[in-house]
Design a protein around this motif. Structure first.
Motif, PDB file in Angstrom:
ATOM      1  N   ARG A 151       0.829  -1.206   0.000  1.00 33.06           N
ATOM      2  CA  ARG A 151       0.000   0.000   0.000  1.00 33.06           C
ATOM      3  C   ARG A 151       0.865   1.259   0.000  1.00 33.06           C
ATOM      4  O   ARG A 151       0.608   2.213  -0.742  1.00 33.06           O
ATOM      5  CB  ARG A 151      -0.927  -0.020   1.217  1.00 33.06           C
ATOM      6  N   MET A 152       1.899   1.278   0.840  1.00 38.99           N
ATOM      7  CA  MET A 152       2.748   2.469   0.923  1.00 38.99           C
ATOM      8  C   MET A 152       3.568   2.641  -0.353  1.00 38.99           C
ATOM      9  O   MET A 152       3.766   3.766  -0.811  1.00 38.99           O
ATOM     10  CB  MET A 152       3.660   2.392   2.148  1.00 38.99           C
ATOM     11  N   LEU A 153       4.041   1.543  -0.927  1.00 39.87           N
ATOM     12  CA  LEU A 153       4.768   1.648  -2.194  1.00 39.87           C
ATOM     13  C   LEU A 153       3.852   2.192  -3.278  1.00 39.87           C
ATOM     14  O   LEU A 153       4.251   3.061  -4.058  1.00 39.87           O
ATOM     15  CB  LEU A 153       5.365   0.295  -2.603  1.00 39.87           C
ATOM     16  N   THR A 154       2.624   1.708  -3.314  1.00 39.43           N
ATOM     17  CA  THR A 154       1.657   2.211  -4.299  1.00 39.43           C
ATOM     18  C   THR A 154       1.421   3.706  -4.110  1.00 39.43           C
ATOM     19  O   THR A 154       1.445   4.475  -5.073  1.00 39.43           O
ATOM     20  CB  THR A 154       0.321   1.446  -4.179  1.00 39.43           C
ATOM     21  N   ARG A 155       1.218   4.138  -2.862  1.00 28.85           N
ATOM     22  CA  ARG A 155       0.995   5.567  -2.588  1.00 28.85           C
ATOM     23  C   ARG A 155       2.208   6.403  -2.964  1.00 28.85           C
ATOM     24  O   ARG A 155       2.074   7.494  -3.531  1.00 28.85           O
ATOM     25  CB  ARG A 155       0.660   5.764  -1.112  1.00 28.85           C
ATOM     26  N   THR A 156       3.391   5.898  -2.650  1.00 27.02           N
ATOM     27  CA  THR A 156       4.621   6.630  -2.972  1.00 27.02           C
ATOM     28  C   THR A 156       4.779   6.766  -4.483  1.00 27.02           C
ATOM     29  O   THR A 156       5.055   7.856  -4.993  1.00 27.02           O
ATOM     30  CB  THR A 156       5.835   5.924  -2.357  1.00 27.02           C
ATOM     31  N   LEU A 157       4.601   5.667  -5.199  1.00 33.09           N
ATOM     32  CA  LEU A 157       4.733   5.700  -6.658  1.00 33.09           C
ATOM     33  C   LEU A 157       3.686   6.613  -7.287  1.00 33.09           C
ATOM     34  O   LEU A 157       3.988   7.367  -8.218  1.00 33.09           O
ATOM     35  CB  LEU A 157       4.634   4.285  -7.233  1.00 33.09           C
ATOM     36  N   ARG A 158       2.466   6.573  -6.778  1.00 33.77           N
ATOM     37  CA  ARG A 158       1.410   7.454  -7.319  1.00 33.77           C
ATOM     38  C   ARG A 158       1.749   8.923  -7.099  1.00 33.77           C
ATOM     39  O   ARG A 158       1.524   9.757  -7.976  1.00 33.77           O
ATOM     40  CB  ARG A 158       0.064   7.122  -6.685  1.00 33.77           C
ATOM     41  N   GLY A 159       2.268   9.242  -5.926  1.00 34.08           N
ATOM     42  CA  GLY A 159       2.661  10.628  -5.654  1.00 34.08           C
ATOM     43  C   GLY A 159       3.787  11.082  -6.552  1.00 34.08           C
ATOM     44  O   GLY A 159       3.756  12.190  -7.099  1.00 34.08           O
ATOM     45  N   LEU A 160       4.792  10.225  -6.730  1.00 33.13           N
ATOM     46  CA  LEU A 160       5.924  10.560  -7.601  1.00 33.13           C
ATOM     47  C   LEU A 160       5.469  10.674  -9.054  1.00 33.13           C
ATOM     48  O   LEU A 160       5.962  11.517  -9.804  1.00 33.13           O
ATOM     49  CB  LEU A 160       7.033   9.526  -7.450  1.00 33.13           C
ATOM     50  N   GLU A 161       4.526   9.826  -9.442  1.00 34.69           N
ATOM     51  CA  GLU A 161       3.976   9.900 -10.802  1.00 34.69           C
ATOM     52  C   GLU A 161       3.173  11.192 -10.979  1.00 34.69           C
ATOM     53  O   GLU A 161       3.307  11.874 -12.002  1.00 34.69           O
ATOM     54  CB  GLU A 161       3.094   8.677 -11.060  1.00 34.69           C
ATOM     55  N   ALA A 162       2.376  11.555  -9.977  1.00 37.04           N
ATOM     56  CA  ALA A 162       1.577  12.791 -10.058  1.00 37.04           C
ATOM     57  C   ALA A 162       2.477  14.017 -10.148  1.00 37.04           C
ATOM     58  O   ALA A 162       2.115  15.007 -10.788  1.00 37.04           O
ATOM     59  CB  ALA A 162       0.662  12.903  -8.840  1.00 37.04           C
ATOM     60  N   ASP A 163       3.659  13.944  -9.530  1.00 39.21           N
ATOM     61  CA  ASP A 163       4.611  15.052  -9.582  1.00 39.21           C
ATOM     62  C   ASP A 163       5.435  15.054 -10.866  1.00 39.21           C
ATOM     63  O   ASP A 163       6.265  15.938 -11.064  1.00 39.21           O
ATOM     64  CB  ASP A 163       5.567  14.997  -8.386  1.00 39.21           C
ATOM     65  N   GLY A 164       5.241  14.055 -11.720  1.00 38.84           N
ATOM     66  CA  GLY A 164       5.974  13.996 -12.978  1.00 38.84           C
ATOM     67  C   GLY A 164       7.381  13.441 -12.854  1.00 38.84           C
ATOM     68  O   GLY A 164       8.184  13.578 -13.771  1.00 38.84           O
ATOM     69  N   LEU A 165       7.671  12.791 -11.719  1.00 38.79           N
ATOM     70  CA  LEU A 165       9.021  12.263 -11.493  1.00 38.79           C
ATOM     71  C   LEU A 165       9.166  10.808 -11.914  1.00 38.79           C
ATOM     72  O   LEU A 165      10.271  10.350 -12.215  1.00 38.79           O
ATOM     73  CB  LEU A 165       9.395  12.406 -10.012  1.00 38.79           C
ATOM     74  N   VAL A 166       8.055  10.072 -11.922  1.00 34.57           N
ATOM     75  CA  VAL A 166       8.068   8.646 -12.243  1.00 34.57           C
ATOM     76  C   VAL A 166       7.077   8.386 -13.371  1.00 34.57           C
ATOM     77  O   VAL A 166       5.991   8.961 -13.415  1.00 34.57           O
ATOM     78  CB  VAL A 166       7.712   7.803 -10.990  1.00 34.57           C
ATOM     79  N   HIS A 167       7.485   7.503 -14.274  1.00 39.42           N
ATOM     80  CA  HIS A 167       6.626   7.062 -15.376  1.00 39.42           C
ATOM     81  C   HIS A 167       6.154   5.650 -15.085  1.00 39.42           C
ATOM     82  O   HIS A 167       6.949   4.792 -14.701  1.00 39.42           O
ATOM     83  CB  HIS A 167       7.398   7.096 -16.699  1.00 39.42           C
ATOM     84  N   ARG A 168       4.865   5.406 -15.257  1.00 39.19           N
ATOM     85  CA  ARG A 168       4.263   4.085 -15.055  1.00 39.19           C
ATOM     86  C   ARG A 168       3.848   3.553 -16.411  1.00 39.19           C
ATOM     87  O   ARG A 168       3.088   4.208 -17.129  1.00 39.19           O
ATOM     88  CB  ARG A 168       3.049   4.213 -14.138  1.00 39.19           C
ATOM     89  N   GLU A 169       4.348   2.382 -16.742  1.00 37.50           N
ATOM     90  CA  GLU A 169       3.998   1.776 -18.030  1.00 37.50           C
ATOM     91  C   GLU A 169       3.381   0.405 -17.787  1.00 37.50           C
ATOM     92  O   GLU A 169       3.985  -0.451 -17.129  1.00 37.50           O
ATOM     93  CB  GLU A 169       5.228   1.632 -18.913  1.00 37.50           C
ATOM     94  N   VAL A 170       2.182   0.213 -18.324  1.00 36.75           N
ATOM     95  CA  VAL A 170       1.488  -1.063 -18.201  1.00 36.75           C
ATOM     96  C   VAL A 170       1.752  -1.862 -19.471  1.00 36.75           C
ATOM     97  O   VAL A 170       1.474  -1.394 -20.574  1.00 36.75           O
ATOM     98  CB  VAL A 170      -0.035  -0.871 -17.999  1.00 36.75           C
ATOM     99  N   HIS A 171       2.298  -3.062 -19.311  1.00 36.97           N
ATOM    100  CA  HIS A 171       2.554  -3.940 -20.449  1.00 36.97           C
ATOM    101  C   HIS A 171       1.372  -4.890 -20.610  1.00 36.97           C
ATOM    102  O   HIS A 171       0.919  -5.486 -19.637  1.00 36.97           O
ATOM    103  CB  HIS A 171       3.847  -4.737 -20.232  1.00 36.97           C
ATOM    104  N   PRO A 172       0.873  -5.036 -21.856  1.00 33.55           N
ATOM    105  CA  PRO A 172      -0.328  -5.856 -22.091  1.00 33.55           C
ATOM    106  C   PRO A 172      -0.011  -7.355 -22.063  1.00 33.55           C
ATOM    107  O   PRO A 172      -0.031  -8.046 -23.081  1.00 33.55           O
ATOM    108  CB  PRO A 172      -0.797  -5.398 -23.474  1.00 33.55           C
TER     109      PRO A 172
END
Length: 132
Positions: free
Chosen positions: A69-90
């Protein structure tokens, strides 16, 4: 002469009102960034992603005590700030990979400078704490 060329750090050469209004402090871009990187996990996640992209579970296994849960929240915050890119592979099931954005990569330089400073001055800080 600007703070950049005077040998005085820009943070010190910038005049602040006295007292500093609470609203101004809250809206300060430095305060905003320090909230993000000053939390328990963001710097560690940024440093790990600075080495290479990671899948979520791989990143989770790489940080011993962080909850999913905390990793998800951290990654979402970093993504919202434009620091992290999330890529979903099909794939089945879908796999998600995280990496630093170009903006996130620029944060590695000041974080490295802060880390170098902390390591260099750790004995002095520890001695001051013992004396206190």
């Amino acid at each position: 002469m600007s703070g950049t060329h005077s040998g005085v750090p820009s943070m010190v050469s910038t005049p602040l009102p006295n007292p500093v209004p609470a609203a101004e402090h809250e809206q300060c871009p430095v305060t905003d960034v320090l909230r993000r990187v000053g939390d328990k996990w963001s710097v560690l996640v940024i440093v790990l992603l600075g080495t290479r992209p990671y899948r979520f579970n791989e990143l989770h296994r790489g940080i011993e005590t962080i909850s999913q849960r905390m990793l998800t929240r951290t990654l979402r915050g970093l993504e919202a700030d434009g620091l992290v890119h999330r890529e979903v592979h099909p794939t089945v099931p879908p796999s998600v990979e995280y990496s630093l954005t170009p903006l996130g990569r620029t944060l590695l330089v000041p974080l490295s400078a802060l880390a170098d400073w902390a390591v260099q001055h750790q004995p002095e800080i520890a001695a001051a704490r013992r004396a206190h």
